[in-house]
Design an enzyme around this catalytic site. Structure first.
Site, short mmCIF file in Angstrom:
data_model
loop_
_atom_site.label_atom_id
_atom_site.label_comp_id
_atom_site.label_asym_id
_atom_site.label_seq_id
_atom_site.Cartn_x
_atom_site.Cartn_y
_atom_site.Cartn_z
CE1 TYR A 183 -3.70 2.57 0.87
CE2 TYR A 183 -2.11 3.40 2.47
CZ TYR A 183 -3.29 3.55 1.76
OH TYR A 183 -4.05 4.70 1.91
CE LYS A 200 -3.25 5.30 -1.40
NZ LYS A 200 -4.31 5.98 -2.19
#
Ligand code: NAP
Length: 251
Positions: free
Chosen positions: A156, A160
């Site tokens: 994740y 990002k």
């Protein structure tokens, strides 16, 4: 100058719930017409349409998996046919899942990259020719995880972080098309995504890292998104706007 987005068409990915939904309502309050994407929760998307009826704006919902490049292409063509133009793209749809590096499966890794990162390439690629017609704006939603990392969420966090460098790359690349490209990087926000984690008995360990001492409301992230899309921000491009209660920089 009041923020007036009347006549402008805004596509928000992942707008059935959470931050995207709050942004939809705030854009509508400022007069924008709305193309509202979601993946599967038709009930939530339809309830948003009902909520939007109080505003004198046009709004339609578009079910499409943003990780599917063909579905994204079809969705954006439909939007331009339905509304006649596209002015703002908010790349908000995302997922957050836990996986330790040694047990992370390749399908888990692929899903994270496809939904959180490749989707933004697909949406930008399909939307830019339309945004370029009159000049426009792209707002990508990253995360503090992309700035300081996040243990047990490395896939994740990596997506990002990549969204931040994608923003910084596209800003100068699209300046000739009069398209501004910016990023909002939230910290913890009270949405379905974070609900389970923030309800854990040891959730204080997250809140202790936030100088303001609490998670954001989705409306507090929506304000930053609408600001970046507005004429208040015409000289802002390539910016990463931290909306995290002071975490990362001073936390
Ligand atoms: P959320 O409450 O879980 O809502 C996610 C939204 O994205 C829903 O509308 C969902 O649609 C949609 N979505 C998920 N996968 C999709 C796909 N493949 N195609 C199309 N739509 C998809 O999430 P949120 O908290 O509002 O998060 C929004 C963004 O903010 C994400 O990019 C997230 O990483 C980022 N963010 C969140 C936090 C936080 O603490 N919440 C912190 C930092 C950054 P359905 O309703 O159909 O499932």
């Amino acid at each position: 100058m009041k923020i007036d987005l009347s006549g402008r068409v805004v596509l928000i990915t992942g707008s059935s719930r959470g931050i995207g939904r709050a942004a939809a309502l705030l854009f509508a309050e400022h007069g924008a017409d709305l193309a509202l994407n979601y993946r599967e929760n038709t009930q939530a998307a339809e309830s948003l349409l009902v909520e939007l009826k109080k505003y004198p704006v046009r709004a339609r919902i578009y079910r499409a998996d943003v990780a599917d490049e063909h579905a994204v292409g079809r969705m954006i063509e439909h939007i331009v046919t339905d509304f006649g133009r596209l002015d703002v793209l908010v790349n908000n749809a995302g997922i957050w899942k836990e996986a330790a590096i040694v047990t992370m499966t390749s399908p888990e890794l692929d899903e994270m990259i496809d939904v959180n990162l490749k989707s933004i390439f697909y949406c930008c690629r399909a939307a830019v020719p339309h945004l370029a017609q009159r000049g426009g704006s792209i707002i990508n939603i990253a995360s503090t995880a992309g700035q300081r990392g996040e243990a047990f969420h490395s896939h994740y966090a990596a997506t990002k972080g990549a969204i931040i460098s994608l923003t910084k790359s596209l800003a100068p690349e699209l300046v000739g098309d009069k398209i501004r490209v910016n990023c909002v990087a939230p910290g913890w926000v009270n949405t379905d995504m974070s609900a389970e984690e923030l309800a854990l008995p040891d959730a204080q360990r997250h809140l202790r890292l936030i100088p303001l001492g609490r998670p954001a409301s989705p409306d507090e992230i929506a304000g930053a998104i609408v600001f970046l899309a507005s004429d208040w921000a015409t000289f802002i491009t390539g910016e990463i706007l931290n909306v995290n209660g002071g975490a990362v920089l001073c936390g």
